[in-house]
Design a protein around this motif. Structure first.
Motif, short mmCIF file in Angstrom:
data_model
loop_
_atom_site.label_atom_id
_atom_site.label_comp_id
_atom_site.label_asym_id
_atom_site.label_seq_id
_atom_site.Cartn_x
_atom_site.Cartn_y
_atom_site.Cartn_z
N GLN A 166 0.83 -1.21 0.00
CA GLN A 166 0.00 0.00 0.00
C GLN A 166 0.87 1.25 0.00
N ASP A 217 2.17 1.61 -3.48
CA ASP A 217 1.08 2.07 -4.36
C ASP A 217 0.76 3.54 -4.16
N ASP A 218 0.87 4.00 -2.91
CA ASP A 218 0.59 5.40 -2.59
C ASP A 218 1.79 6.31 -2.85
#
Length: 60
Positions: free
Chosen positions: A29, A32-33
């Motif tokens: 995550q 991805d961020d």
């Protein structure tokens, strides 16, 4: 009471799978961020995993 043959190995495999899935979800995550690079995430995971293995195994 004795555990059935292979139970400890199965439990260990399950714990490893849970850890691997959790660390992948968290760091994935962040990647991805665009908060972490893939290389930085891999480096930190390797450091954490290595330290955990040393601690659990009783290695210096």
């Amino acid at each position: 009471m004795l555990d059935p043959p292979g139970m400890a190995e199965t439990a260990g495999a399950t714990v490893r799978e849970i850890w691997r899935n959790a660390i992948t979800a968290i760091f994935g995550q962040w990647i991805d961020d665009d908060e972490w690079s893939d290389a930085d995430a891999r480096r930190v995971v390797e450091l954490v995993a290595r330290e955990n293995a040393r601690r659990v195994s009783g290695l210096p």
